[in-house]
Design a protein around this motif. Structure first.
Motif, PDB file in Angstrom:
ATOM      1  N   THR A 159      45.030  50.721  64.896  1.00  0.00           N
ATOM      2  CA  THR A 159      45.050  49.309  65.297  1.00  0.00           C
ATOM      3  C   THR A 159      45.640  49.159  66.691  1.00  0.00           C
ATOM      4  N   ALA A 160      46.739  49.873  66.934  1.00  0.00           N
ATOM      5  CA  ALA A 160      47.366  49.823  68.265  1.00  0.00           C
ATOM      6  C   ALA A 160      46.426  50.367  69.325  1.00  0.00           C
ATOM      7  N   LEU A 161      45.717  51.445  69.003  1.00  0.00           N
ATOM      8  CA  LEU A 161      44.776  52.038  69.953  1.00  0.00           C
ATOM      9  C   LEU A 161      43.643  51.069  70.269  1.00  0.00           C
ATOM     10  N   ALA A 162      43.125  50.379  69.242  1.00  0.00           N
ATOM     11  CA  ALA A 162      42.049  49.406  69.451  1.00  0.00           C
ATOM     12  C   ALA A 162      42.511  48.284  70.375  1.00  0.00           C
ATOM     13  N   LYS A 163      43.737  47.799  70.187  1.00  0.00           N
ATOM     14  CA  LYS A 163      44.289  46.751  71.053  1.00  0.00           C
ATOM     15  C   LYS A 163      44.400  47.242  72.493  1.00  0.00           C
ATOM     16  N   VAL A 164      44.899  48.465  72.635  1.00  0.00           N
ATOM     17  CA  VAL A 164      45.096  49.041  73.967  1.00  0.00           C
ATOM     18  C   VAL A 164      43.771  49.172  74.706  1.00  0.00           C
ATOM     19  N   VAL A 165      42.746  49.655  74.024  1.00  0.00           N
ATOM     20  CA  VAL A 165      41.427  49.823  74.637  1.00  0.00           C
ATOM     21  C   VAL A 165      40.865  48.474  75.080  1.00  0.00           C
ATOM     22  N   ALA A 166      40.986  47.460  74.215  1.00  0.00           N
ATOM     23  CA  ALA A 166      40.497  46.115  74.550  1.00  0.00           C
ATOM     24  C   ALA A 166      41.222  45.571  75.779  1.00  0.00           C
ATOM     25  N   ILE A 167      42.535  45.751  75.828  1.00  0.00           N
ATOM     26  CA  ILE A 167      43.326  45.275  76.968  1.00  0.00           C
ATOM     27  C   ILE A 167      42.901  45.979  78.248  1.00  0.00           C
ATOM     28  N   ASP A 168      42.771  47.304  78.175  1.00  0.00           N
ATOM     29  CA  ASP A 168      42.392  48.084  79.360  1.00  0.00           C
ATOM     30  C   ASP A 168      41.020  47.676  79.882  1.00  0.00           C
ATOM     31  N   LEU A 169      40.076  47.478  78.978  1.00  0.00           N
ATOM     32  CA  LEU A 169      38.718  47.106  79.384  1.00  0.00           C
ATOM     33  C   LEU A 169      38.703  45.757  80.097  1.00  0.00           C
ATOM     34  N   VAL A 170      39.319  44.764  79.478  1.00  0.00           N
ATOM     35  CA  VAL A 170      39.282  43.411  80.034  1.00  0.00           C
ATOM     36  C   VAL A 170      40.025  43.330  81.366  1.00  0.00           C
ATOM     37  N   LEU A 171      41.226  43.919  81.445  1.00  0.00           N
ATOM     38  CA  LEU A 171      42.012  43.826  82.673  1.00  0.00           C
ATOM     39  C   LEU A 171      41.423  44.672  83.797  1.00  0.00           C
ATOM     40  N   ALA A 172      40.783  45.796  83.464  1.00  0.00           N
ATOM     41  CA  ALA A 172      40.110  46.592  84.504  1.00  0.00           C
ATOM     42  C   ALA A 172      38.936  45.806  85.080  1.00  0.00           C
ATOM     43  N   GLY A 173      38.189  45.126  84.211  1.00  0.00           N
ATOM     44  CA  GLY A 173      37.075  44.300  84.677  1.00  0.00           C
ATOM     45  C   GLY A 173      37.544  43.154  85.542  1.00  0.00           C
ATOM     46  N   ASP A 174      38.624  42.497  85.132  1.00  0.00           N
ATOM     47  CA  ASP A 174      39.177  41.387  85.922  1.00  0.00           C
ATOM     48  C   ASP A 174      39.648  41.871  87.289  1.00  0.00           C
ATOM     49  N   ASN A 175      40.298  43.038  87.303  1.00  0.00           N
ATOM     50  CA  ASN A 175      40.782  43.583  88.570  1.00  0.00           C
ATOM     51  C   ASN A 175      39.613  43.891  89.508  1.00  0.00           C
ATOM     52  N   ALA A 176      38.534  44.433  88.948  1.00  0.00           N
ATOM     53  CA  ALA A 176      37.353  44.751  89.764  1.00  0.00           C
ATOM     54  C   ALA A 176      36.741  43.485  90.362  1.00  0.00           C
ATOM     55  N   ILE A 177      36.745  42.410  89.606  1.00  0.00           N
ATOM     56  CA  ILE A 177      36.192  41.141  90.096  1.00  0.00           C
ATOM     57  C   ILE A 177      37.042  40.589  91.247  1.00  0.00           C
ATOM     58  N   VAL A 178      38.372  40.741  91.141  1.00  0.00           N
ATOM     59  CA  VAL A 178      39.262  40.323  92.231  1.00  0.00           C
ATOM     60  C   VAL A 178      38.921  41.092  93.505  1.00  0.00           C
ATOM     61  N   VAL A 213      42.048  55.610  84.527  1.00  0.00           N
ATOM     62  CA  VAL A 213      40.692  56.170  84.571  1.00  0.00           C
ATOM     63  C   VAL A 213      39.643  55.064  84.679  1.00  0.00           C
ATOM     64  N   LEU A 214      39.797  54.012  83.891  1.00  0.00           N
ATOM     65  CA  LEU A 214      38.826  52.909  83.914  1.00  0.00           C
ATOM     66  C   LEU A 214      38.819  52.214  85.264  1.00  0.00           C
ATOM     67  N   MET A 215      39.996  52.006  85.837  1.00  0.00           N
ATOM     68  CA  MET A 215      40.060  51.331  87.134  1.00  0.00           C
ATOM     69  C   MET A 215      39.425  52.188  88.211  1.00  0.00           C
ATOM     70  N   GLY A 216      39.585  53.509  88.104  1.00  0.00           N
ATOM     71  CA  GLY A 216      39.060  54.392  89.134  1.00  0.00           C
ATOM     72  C   GLY A 216      37.596  54.723  88.989  1.00  0.00           C
ATOM     73  N   ALA A 217      37.119  54.838  87.744  1.00  0.00           N
ATOM     74  CA  ALA A 217      35.767  55.357  87.536  1.00  0.00           C
ATOM     75  C   ALA A 217      34.760  54.352  87.000  1.00  0.00           C
ATOM     76  N   ALA A 218      35.232  53.335  86.294  1.00  0.00           N
ATOM     77  CA  ALA A 218      34.263  52.482  85.602  1.00  0.00           C
ATOM     78  C   ALA A 218      34.512  50.987  85.762  1.00  0.00           C
ATOM     79  N   ALA A 219      35.412  50.599  86.659  1.00  0.00           N
ATOM     80  CA  ALA A 219      35.752  49.184  86.785  1.00  0.00           C
ATOM     81  C   ALA A 219      34.548  48.329  87.143  1.00  0.00           C
ATOM     82  N   ASN A 220      33.705  48.835  88.045  1.00  0.00           N
ATOM     83  CA  ASN A 220      32.535  48.071  88.475  1.00  0.00           C
ATOM     84  C   ASN A 220      31.579  47.828  87.308  1.00  0.00           C
TER      85      ASN A 220
END
Length: 226
Positions: free
Chosen positions: A11-30, A176-183
């Motif tokens: 459950t904790a891992l699922a939360k962490v993955v969701a957080i990382d995905l959403v915030l990496a996407g938001d950062n890329a949009i900025v 990793v997400l911010m560096g390789a897959a944020a876009n």
């Protein structure tokens, strides 16, 4: 007992993955929106330094996470900060991301360079912010990156709680997400808005949980002091 612990970790891992995905996407949009505001020839430089700053800041905050969480009141402050992030995400989701620009889209946006007639060519996001210098755009991204990287690290730490392995996985994944897959993530979030809503719900839960735990921590510390 082991099955319960495994469930809590998953459950904790699922939360962490969701957080990382959403915030990496938001950062890329900025990064994309800031890059779209500078002349076309300079956008690649802005995107490079914007994403590089996000990666470096995430690594820096990840390295001092233990020290950060040891500061009395920071968990509470982090939860309140995350609630502000949630409010901004909610407004973006309500607007259906009309103004969002991913880094690769910024490369295709109209040039902001002055035309021969003294006006500004192009329109949309780029034209609105025409005249932005490279230095100003990079500084804008860095300021946003400081906040978003700290948010990311605190949110991951809040979701991982007492699972250090999940915490490490989450922090590594955010880098990793911010560096390789944020876009790519930015495009997925823009196309499938429901993922953003799920991420918003998870981050809101984590923020409220951090406020509860951080508030209890501050009250307990205050009682000891007085």
């Amino acid at each position: 007992m082991e099955s319960l612990d495994l469930w809590l970790q998953l459950t904790a891992l699922a939360k962490v993955v969701a957080i990382d995905l959403v915030l990496a996407g938001d950062n890329a949009i900025v990064v994309g929106m800031a890059a779209a505001a500078v002349p076309l020839a300079q956008r690649r430089k802005v995107i490079f330094w914007g994403i590089a700053a996000a990666i470096v800041l995430r690594i820096f905050f990840a390295l001092i996470t233990t020290q950060l969480l040891a500061i009395i009141g920071l968990t509470l402050a982090g939860g309140i900060l995350l609630l502000w992030v949630c409010w901004k995400m909610y407004r973006e989701l309500r607007s259906h991301g009309a103004d969002e620009v991913a880094p690769d889209e910024a490369m295709d946006a109209p040039d902001t360079a002055p035309s021969n007639t003294g006006g500004i060519s192009g329109g949309g996001v780029a034209a609105v912010a025409a005249g932005t210098t490279v230095g100003a755009a990079i500084w804008q991204i860095v300021v946003a990156d400081v906040s978003m990287s700290l948010d990311n690290v605190l949110a991951v730490a809040g979701a991982a709680k007492d699972h250090p392995v999940i915490l490490v996985i989450g922090l590594l994944l955010s880098v990793v997400l911010m560096g390789a897959a944020a876009n790519m993530i930015a495009h997925v979030l823009h196309r499938y808005r429901w993922i953003g809503w799920v991420g918003l719900a998870v981050i809101t839960y984590v923020a409220l949980d951090m406020i509860w735990r951080g508030g209890s921590e501050v009250l307990a510390h205050s009682a000891l002091v007085f």
